[in-house]
Design a protein around this motif. Structure first.
Motif, mmCIF file in Angstrom:
data_model
loop_
_atom_site.group_PDB
_atom_site.id
_atom_site.type_symbol
_atom_site.label_atom_id
_atom_site.label_comp_id
_atom_site.label_asym_id
_atom_site.label_seq_id
_atom_site.Cartn_x
_atom_site.Cartn_y
_atom_site.Cartn_z
ATOM 1 N N ASP A 1 -11.978 -0.253 -1.813
ATOM 2 C CA ASP A 1 -11.005 0.280 -0.870
ATOM 3 C C ASP A 1 -9.785 -0.630 -0.781
ATOM 4 O O ASP A 1 -9.920 -1.858 -0.750
ATOM 5 C CB ASP A 1 -11.629 0.412 0.531
ATOM 6 C CG ASP A 1 -12.720 1.464 0.602
ATOM 7 O OD1 ASP A 1 -12.807 2.295 -0.319
ATOM 8 O OD2 ASP A 1 -13.475 1.453 1.595
ATOM 9 N N THR A 2 -8.606 -0.034 -0.719
ATOM 10 C CA THR A 2 -7.299 -0.685 -0.538
ATOM 11 C C THR A 2 -6.822 -1.467 -1.755
ATOM 12 O O THR A 2 -5.793 -2.131 -1.678
ATOM 13 C CB THR A 2 -7.256 -1.615 0.693
ATOM 14 O OG1 THR A 2 -7.968 -2.840 0.416
ATOM 15 C CG2 THR A 2 -7.842 -0.948 1.934
ATOM 16 N N CYS A 3 -7.528 -1.419 -2.865
ATOM 17 C CA CYS A 3 -7.218 -2.312 -3.985
ATOM 18 C C CYS A 3 -6.258 -1.724 -5.022
ATOM 19 O O CYS A 3 -6.073 -2.335 -6.080
ATOM 20 C CB CYS A 3 -8.502 -2.781 -4.667
ATOM 21 S SG CYS A 3 -9.255 -4.188 -3.802
ATOM 22 N N THR A 4 -5.630 -0.594 -4.711
ATOM 23 C CA THR A 4 -4.633 -0.065 -5.634
ATOM 24 C C THR A 4 -3.404 0.418 -4.873
ATOM 25 O O THR A 4 -3.242 1.605 -4.609
ATOM 26 C CB THR A 4 -5.200 1.084 -6.499
ATOM 27 O OG1 THR A 4 -6.478 0.717 -7.009
ATOM 28 C CG2 THR A 4 -4.273 1.371 -7.678
ATOM 29 N N PRO A 5 -2.519 -0.489 -4.495
ATOM 30 C CA PRO A 5 -1.238 -0.061 -3.944
ATOM 31 C C PRO A 5 -0.473 0.761 -4.982
ATOM 32 O O PRO A 5 -0.528 0.474 -6.188
ATOM 33 C CB PRO A 5 -0.516 -1.377 -3.652
ATOM 34 C CG PRO A 5 -1.602 -2.413 -3.605
ATOM 35 C CD PRO A 5 -2.657 -1.955 -4.553
#
Length: 253
Positions: A150-154
């Motif tokens: 989770d959250t690891c691909t801006p």
């Protein structure tokens, strides 16, 4: 034209960039500080390329470049927008960014030839595909813990229309960590070009509007720490800002 998805006053809206600021669908003009940036495309099927730059493959001690694209899929839970925060687990010792050109598919594509591939592209955006290297078991098949956190691909801020990018295969990629340049490369150095990837993927399965192809990263990936500001930039496409945070911010993850 540059297109975005933002949250403003509790509503999700599509917006475009103008000289005056960010223009909402109803015509209002707002500035960046007033909005929450979302991924510019609601991710559907997302294809991610591994080892698609020869210098990055060499950086990881591969003696030969891949003979065919190394592709894995990414879930929509991983994506966050511009100015978002990426969680770094406390047990990780090596978590690095990956500045990438992301290709957004614009219409249904099946068995497309390279010569026609750009006809199926809507536009381009910037992605930062973090990898939690501690969990890597095999470079050819990164497992879920490496690439689907989770959250690891801006991604974002904008999708730039394909007509506004003269040559997607000749764009500079640059990463800054806390203001210092740590990665530089060019899409000209991809092993498998955007047309090649569209031909390859559409030969395996149908590509649909909104699907995204993350095309890989050049050499220069370094470890990032809690508190670091990471900026990934693709020439002509955009400048994506992201911050690494730790347990205190994401205690529920």
């Amino acid at each position: 034209m540059r297109h975005a998805r933002i949250a403003y006053n509790g509503l999700i809206q599509h917006a475009v960039e103008t000289n005056e600021g960010i223009k909402l669908e109803d015509g209002r003009i707002v500035n960046e500080s007033q909005v929450t940036w979302l991924p510019p495309v609601e991710p559907k099927t997302v294809f991610t390329l591994g080892l698609n730059y020869a210098d990055h493959a060499a950086e990881l001690s591969f003696k030969e470049a891949p003979k065919e694209p190394l592709v894995f899929l990414k879930g929509p839970n991983t994506f966050i927008g511009h100015l978002g925060e990426t969680y770094r687990p406390s047990d990780v010792t090596f978590m690095h960014y990956e500045c990438e050109l992301a290709v957004v598919i614009g219409k249904t594509a099946k068995n497309v030839k390279k010569e026609e591939a750009y006809n199926y592209v809507r536009g381009y955006t910037v992605a930062n595909d973090y990898a939690l290297r501690d969990y890597l078991e095999n470079y050819y098949r990164p497992n879920l813990r490496v690439k689907n956190r989770d959250t690891c691909t801006p991604i974002g801020p904008w999708v730039v229309d394909k007509e506004d990018i003269e040559d997607p295969m000749n764009l500079q990629l640059t990463t800054y960590v806390n203001g210092e340049i740590t990665q530089q490369g060019s899409t000209a150095d991809m092993i498998f070009s955007v047309p090649h990837l569209i031909e390859y993927l559409s030969g395996l399965m149908t590509l649909n509007p909104g699907d995204i192809i993350l095309t890989g990263t050049p050499k220069g990936s370094v470890d990032t720490k809690v508190g670091d500001e990471v900026i990934t930039e693709v020439e002509g496409v955009g400048r994506l800002v992201n911050t690494i945070v730790g347990e205190k911010t994401f205690q529920s993850i």
